[in-house]
Scaffold this motif. Structure first.
Motif, PDB file in Angstrom:
ATOM      1  N   GLN A 142      62.537  50.919 -24.834  1.00  0.00           N
ATOM      2  CA  GLN A 142      62.998  50.734 -23.449  1.00  0.00           C
ATOM      3  C   GLN A 142      64.326  51.462 -23.248  1.00  0.00           C
ATOM      4  OE1 GLN A 142      63.371  46.603 -22.479  1.00  0.00           O
ATOM      5  NE2 GLN A 142      64.153  46.988 -20.422  1.00  0.00           N
ATOM      6  N   THR A 194      60.437  42.752 -24.972  1.00  0.00           N
ATOM      7  CA  THR A 194      60.903  43.746 -25.951  1.00  0.00           C
ATOM      8  C   THR A 194      61.007  43.119 -27.334  1.00  0.00           C
ATOM      9  OG1 THR A 194      62.102  44.983 -24.259  1.00  0.00           O
ATOM     10  CG2 THR A 194      62.807  45.298 -26.535  1.00  0.00           C
ATOM     11  N   ASP A 232      57.157  50.390 -23.750  1.00  0.00           N
ATOM     12  CA  ASP A 232      58.135  49.432 -23.226  1.00  0.00           C
ATOM     13  C   ASP A 232      58.870  50.037 -22.028  1.00  0.00           C
ATOM     14  OD1 ASP A 232      59.820  47.330 -22.824  1.00  0.00           O
ATOM     15  OD2 ASP A 232      60.638  47.284 -24.868  1.00  0.00           O
ATOM     16  N   GLU A 233      58.359  49.757 -20.843  1.00  0.00           N
ATOM     17  CA  GLU A 233      58.980  50.201 -19.584  1.00  0.00           C
ATOM     18  C   GLU A 233      59.235  51.701 -19.544  1.00  0.00           C
ATOM     19  OE1 GLU A 233      61.913  47.774 -17.786  1.00  0.00           O
ATOM     20  OE2 GLU A 233      61.182  45.943 -18.735  1.00  0.00           O
TER      21      GLU A 233
HETATM   22 MG   LIG Z   1      62.757  44.636 -22.480  1.00  0.00          MG
END
Ligand SMILES: [Mg+2]
Ligand SMILES: Nc1ncnc2c1ncn2[C@@H]1O[C@H](COP(=O)(O)OP(=O)(O)OP(=O)(O)O)[C@@H](O)[C@H]1O
Lengths: 327, 269
Positions: B104, B62, B184-185
């Motif tokens: 995220q 991240t 991001d995820e």
């Molecule tokens: Mg992360």
């Protein structure tokens, strides 16, 4: 046009007609015109605060600086340079906006209560400078503006309409902002500044613009106030009361709503009169209590209450406590 | 998996030359006090590719995205995007130049509707300059249909469930009409079926001509989507290559095993 929009338009039209016509009816005394001028002035400064505090989410505590700067600009232009009232007021608004732009560049890097304290400090510092710059401002004993040739009732009515023009202008300005990219950008900044930046919003420029527009309207109101009062002293022009009233009205009415400040100003005025009459000495205690209740039950103000999205119930209270409890 | 065809997408994106470097990071470093969150990472993202970025928790994935997008200042290193040095450029300009990312930890504008959330991306992203606020709302409807959220357009963002909030993140990023999209995820917390749907959607975005960088802990998704995978561990790049090859790399296995070991033996809290 939706049904709701039609109803709102009718209410606005009726309210505006009443505001324009009532000063010409003999049954209403001059005192009422002066009272309503004060309410309209408070509504205008609240509408101005709403742009930076309500829409952008930056709780400014120093907006009176712009009121004072606008007022002093008008006083100096009219008394020393013999500029006419209307151009002087417009210039006063612009000077306040320029002042906010210069201040905003450093101050708007701060967030939350740091920002609030910085704006409060700036307002105090501005008052100090004005109080001590005697050659230009008359210092602590103030500055006297030219007296209008009109008789008081006519003059008061003219000042009322000037203040009303500032207020109506501020509502139109706010409406334009909410419809524009600027408005969406300001709300995005309020909701999540990092997300706003990441989506391509020049957050610094947007925040400074909101601050300058807020100052413009506040400065115009201060300018009209200066001429109306015909005498300006730092204690009045930079009174913390002006800032607090703008914030309270905005919060009561509904921060970040178009008609919140107008409703809030009316609600605030009635509340204040009622408390003054019925609880002399305790009015501030009650005002504080009312504020707490408003914030708990109507975090989005009277506007939300009117649109039926919130009720006075125990579950509303519990929900509020759940949402806002520490950790 | 078959190489995705660059199909004429619903998002009408301008395209560069396939395979040319789109983003180049050299020695990218970020220290938080004494913690080296990202340390000397070199990475080239080619135009048109789908790149996976993996690593155990706290590896610096991240933070790396935050550095590329200007959300955090670099401690050292250099980043170029579309041939321009953007190492010290303001974050909002990254968006205008054609970068978009999801968060995220989702960042919806809670007091706006889903449609307005997406419209903000359309207003200020790479394609924003040419659009009014009204046109941006129309663009938002188009994007919401593309990600399959059109039925929820009028809901408040605060009414959405986690999977929908993840999807909203994606929709906002897509509305910016990016050349490079960093995810991001977006699949964290999704069920198997939802993961399949999300993968399908990401393939569709990629096929429309967008270069994609995917961060994901769901290995099935990384293997299924990525043409190439980069592995971060304690802020450093420890492996890079074909997904299957990278998964068998002893260093990578060790990094992940170490994490599982730590988890299994963590004191009960
Ligand atoms: Mg992360
Ligand atoms: N703002 C910050 N201040 C201090 N340390 C930070 C900050 N942001 C991240 N870190 C640290 O940097 C390291 C990398 O964190 P990062 O969030 O980038 O990892 P990640 O690979 O995204 O992990 P995850 O898979 O859990 O999302 C961690 O040790 C983290 O604690």
């Amino acid at each position: 046009m939706t049904r709701r929009n039609r109803i709102v338009s009718v209410i606005v039209a009726v309210a505006l007609a009443a505001l324009v016509l009532f000063p010409f009816l003999d049954v209403f005394s001059g005192a009422l015109v002066r009272t309503v001028t004060v309410v309209v002035m408070a509504a205008a400064t609240a509408q101005a605060w709403n742009l930076i505090g309500g829409y952008t989410g930056y709780p400014a505590f120093g907006n009176v600086a712009f009121f004072g700067v606008g007022g002093y600009a008008v006083a100096i232009l009219m008394s020393k340079l013999h500029v006419d009232f209307i151009p002087a007021v417009l210039a006063g608004g612009l000077v306040a906006a320029l002042y906010a732009t210069l201040l905003g560049l450093p101050i708007l890097r701060l967030k939350g209560h740091y920002f609030s304290i910085a704006t409060l400090g700036v307002a105090e510092a501005t008052r100090e400078v004005v109080s001590n710059w005697t050659a230009l401002t008359g210092g602590g004993s103030g500055i006297t503006l030219p007296i209008s040739p009109d008789i008081p009732p006519i003059f008061n009515r003219a000042m009322y309409f000037s203040m009303l023009a500032v207020f109506v202008g501020s509502v139109i300005l706010t409406y334009g902002v909410t419809r524009s990219k600027l408005g969406y950008g300001l709300i995005a900044i309020r909701e999540d500044e990092d997300a706003a930046r990441s989506l391509g919003i020049n957050t610094t420029r947007f925040k400074v613009t909101a601050f300058a527009l807020s100052a413009l309207v506040t400065g115009l109101a201060g300018g009209v106030y200066a001429y109306w009062n015909s005498q300006l002293i730092p204690e009045d022009a930079f009174s913390l009361d002006i800032t607090l009233r703008a914030i309270l009205i905005s919060i009561i009415g509904g921060p970040g709503t178009l008609f919140g400040p107008a409703l809030g100003a009316v609600a605030f005025e009635f509340m204040r009169n009622y408390l003054w009459d019925n609880f002399p000495g305790l009015q501030f205690t009650f005002l504080g209590l009312v504020m707490v209740l408003v914030i708990i039950f109507m975090p989005k103000g009277v506007m939300e209450f009117l649109t039926g999205r919130r009720r006075f119930t125990a579950s509303a209270l519990l929900q509020y406590v759940r949402q806002n409890r520490v950790s | 998996m078959p190489a995705p065809h660059p199909a004429p997408g619903a998002l009408s994106l301008s395209k560069g030359v396939e395979g040319q470097p789109l983003l180049v990071a050299r020695g990218v470093t970020k220290h938080f006090g004494g913690v080296a969150a990202v340390e000397g990472v070199d990475l080239t993202v080619a135009e048109g590719e789908m790149l996976g970025l993996i690593g155990p928790n706290g590896a610096g994935k991240t933070t790396f995205i935050n550095l590329l997008t200007g959300m955090e200042p670099l401690t050292a290193g250099q980043v170029t995007f579309r041939g321009r040095d953007i190492s010290h450029q303001a974050a909002y300009l990254m968006g205008r130049m054609g970068m978009a990312r999801t968060f995220q930890v989702v960042k919806p504008f809670r007091n706006l509707s889903v449609r307005e959330n997406v419209a903000v991306g359309a207003m200020f992203g790479a394609g924003g300059a040419k659009r009014s606020s009204r046109e941006s709302l129309a663009k938002a409807d188009e994007v919401l249909a593309f990600v399959g959220m059109d039925a929820k357009a009028r809901l408040g963002a605060d009414q959405l469930t986690i999977p929908d909030l993840k999807r909203l993140e994606l929709a906002k990023a897509l509305a910016m009409e990016p050349k490079l999209l960093m995810l991001d995820e977006v699949m964290a917390g999704l069920h198997t079926r939802e993961i399949e749907a999300a993968m399908e959607l990401i393939r569709k975005v990629h096929a429309s001509g967008v270069t994609v960088l995917v961060i994901e802990h769901v290995m099935k998704a990384i293997v299924g989507l990525s043409q190439r995978v980069v592995v971060l561990h304690y802020g450093e790049k420890i492996a890079e290559g074909q997904p299957r090859e990278v998964m068998q790399n002893p260093k990578v296995i060790e990094a992940y095993l170490g994490q599982q070991y730590a988890r299994r033996h963590a004191p009960a809290s």
